[in-house]
Write an enzyme that holds these catalytic residues in place. Structure first.
Site, short mmCIF file in Angstrom:
data_model
loop_
_atom_site.label_atom_id
_atom_site.label_comp_id
_atom_site.label_asym_id
_atom_site.label_seq_id
_atom_site.Cartn_x
_atom_site.Cartn_y
_atom_site.Cartn_z
N ASP A 282 -35.46 -26.58 -50.40
CA ASP A 282 -36.30 -27.35 -51.31
C ASP A 282 -36.22 -26.82 -52.75
O ASP A 282 -36.18 -27.61 -53.71
CB ASP A 282 -37.75 -27.32 -50.82
CG ASP A 282 -38.70 -28.00 -51.79
OD1 ASP A 282 -38.51 -29.21 -52.05
OD2 ASP A 282 -39.62 -27.33 -52.29
N MET B 154 -41.22 -18.86 -30.51
CA MET B 154 -41.39 -20.07 -31.30
C MET B 154 -41.95 -19.76 -32.68
O MET B 154 -41.62 -20.43 -33.67
CB MET B 154 -42.29 -21.07 -30.57
CG MET B 154 -41.72 -21.58 -29.25
SD MET B 154 -39.98 -22.10 -29.34
CE MET B 154 -40.03 -23.35 -30.61
N GLU B 155 -42.79 -18.74 -32.76
CA GLU B 155 -43.30 -18.33 -34.06
C GLU B 155 -42.16 -17.80 -34.94
O GLU B 155 -42.09 -18.10 -36.14
CB GLU B 155 -44.38 -17.26 -33.89
CG GLU B 155 -45.73 -17.79 -33.44
CD GLU B 155 -45.76 -18.21 -31.97
OE1 GLU B 155 -46.75 -18.83 -31.57
OE2 GLU B 155 -44.82 -17.88 -31.22
N CYS C 24 -47.70 -24.89 -28.05
CA CYS C 24 -47.78 -23.46 -28.38
C CYS C 24 -49.23 -22.99 -28.38
O CYS C 24 -50.12 -23.67 -28.90
CB CYS C 24 -47.15 -23.19 -29.74
SG CYS C 24 -45.36 -23.09 -29.70
N HIS C 25 -49.45 -21.82 -27.82
CA HIS C 25 -50.79 -21.24 -27.81
C HIS C 25 -51.08 -20.53 -29.14
O HIS C 25 -50.18 -19.91 -29.71
CB HIS C 25 -50.93 -20.20 -26.68
CG HIS C 25 -50.88 -20.79 -25.32
ND1 HIS C 25 -49.71 -21.19 -24.71
CD2 HIS C 25 -51.86 -21.03 -24.41
CE1 HIS C 25 -49.97 -21.65 -23.50
NE2 HIS C 25 -51.26 -21.57 -23.30
#
Length: 301
Positions: free
Chosen positions: A112, A97-98, A62-63
């Protein structure tokens, strides 16, 4: 890492979603704040924003991107929390992707924080809902019967002293775009000949003319002057886009004097004589420039 140097910057938006299932009693206690780790939703939102920013550190290919916005929405239902994240940036690559990473990490954060009171938590899906931006969003269908022409203007090339690279490159790029009919010709740096050839192509109904060469400040660079006598309407923003794209790569781009405009329904572009400059010019304005043809037909923006 994939090289995206020749891509254009556009507004990119991606929306992703992740869902985490829980017992109804867990959902009730979370909303009431009756959990060991409080403010579950607030922390999950913060985690999503942080994750979007750190995506290039987690995913090797990823950039790094200058993100403009990360919007996080958490919808609490009877037996699940639905995380939706929208990420936006004006850049050369997409932000899916972000968005996916942000939604995933928000779901993991909820997992969690609730796992001490619910051993059956389950993240059931993470998916991309939508994405936009990039050249694909501005692709244009080549009209039926579309014809183009490439004019190489160079004394040395016309005399056989120099091999033509830029003209052949432009011809190849046009054919790759789906334009089957591409005329190709080499002319000397003579304004009268260039003007006559441009006029002839326009009168013959050529849809697009690309010239290469003669756009600089040399004593024989006359393509721009010849084109100026042919054009009926200029399109200055097209050349601004080309020069702006080139300026980010070499400061010499500011010395190009090329014009873009219309004569009748023919689009004429003056591109640099170097093969690199010609290629970068194509990257800067195609395929979006082809939108001019539906506009000429009355289609508007």
């Amino acid at each position: 890492m994939i090289n995206v140097m020749n891509k254009i910057e556009t507004l990119r938006i991606a929306t992703a979603q992740s869902c985490i299932k829980a017992h109804p009693e867990t959902i009730r206690r979370m909303q009431a704040g009756e959990v060991p780790k409080p403010d579950v939703l607030g922390v999950a939102k913060t985690a999503a924003v942080m994750a979007a920013k750190k995506t290039p550190e987690l995913l090797p290919y990823c950039h790094p991107l200058p993100l403009d916005g990360v919007e996080v929405n958490l919808k609490v239902e009877a037996e699940q929390v639905v995380v939706t994240v929208a990420v936006s940036a004006i850049w050369k690559t997409g932000v899916e992707m972000e968005a996916l990473t942000a939604a995933s990490v928000a779901a993991l954060t909820i997992y969690d924080m609730l796992k001490p009171i619910d051993s059956e938590l389950e993240i059931v899906q993470t998916k991309l809902l939508s994405k936009s931006g990039g050249k694909g969003d501005f692709d244009q269908k080549i009209p039926d019967g579309f014809r183009a022409a490439v004019l190489v203007t160079s004394d040395g090339t016309h005399q056989g002293k120099r091999e033509d690279k830029s003209g052949k490159l432009l011809e190849s790029r046009l054919r790759e775009m789906g334009i089957a009919s591409v005329a190709y010709e080499i002319l000397p740096d003579e304004a009268t000949q260039i003007r006559h050839r441009l006029l002839a192509h326009c009168e013959n109904g050529i849809d697009l003319i690309l010239t290469t060469g003669g756009t600089g400040l040399g004593p024989r660079d006359v393509t721009v002057e010849a084109t100026a006598e042919v054009l009926e309407r200029e399109m200055p923003a097209v050349m601004q886009a080309i020069r702006g794209f080139g300026q980010r790569r070499t400061p010499y781009a500011m010395l190009s004097r090329g014009l873009a405009g219309l004569r009748g329904r023919t689009v004429i572009l003056n591109l640099p004589g170097s093969s690199r400059g010609a290629a970068e010019s194509m990257d800067a304005v195609f395929p979006a420039l082809l939108h001019v043809y539906p506009m000429l037909a009355g289609g508007g923006h």
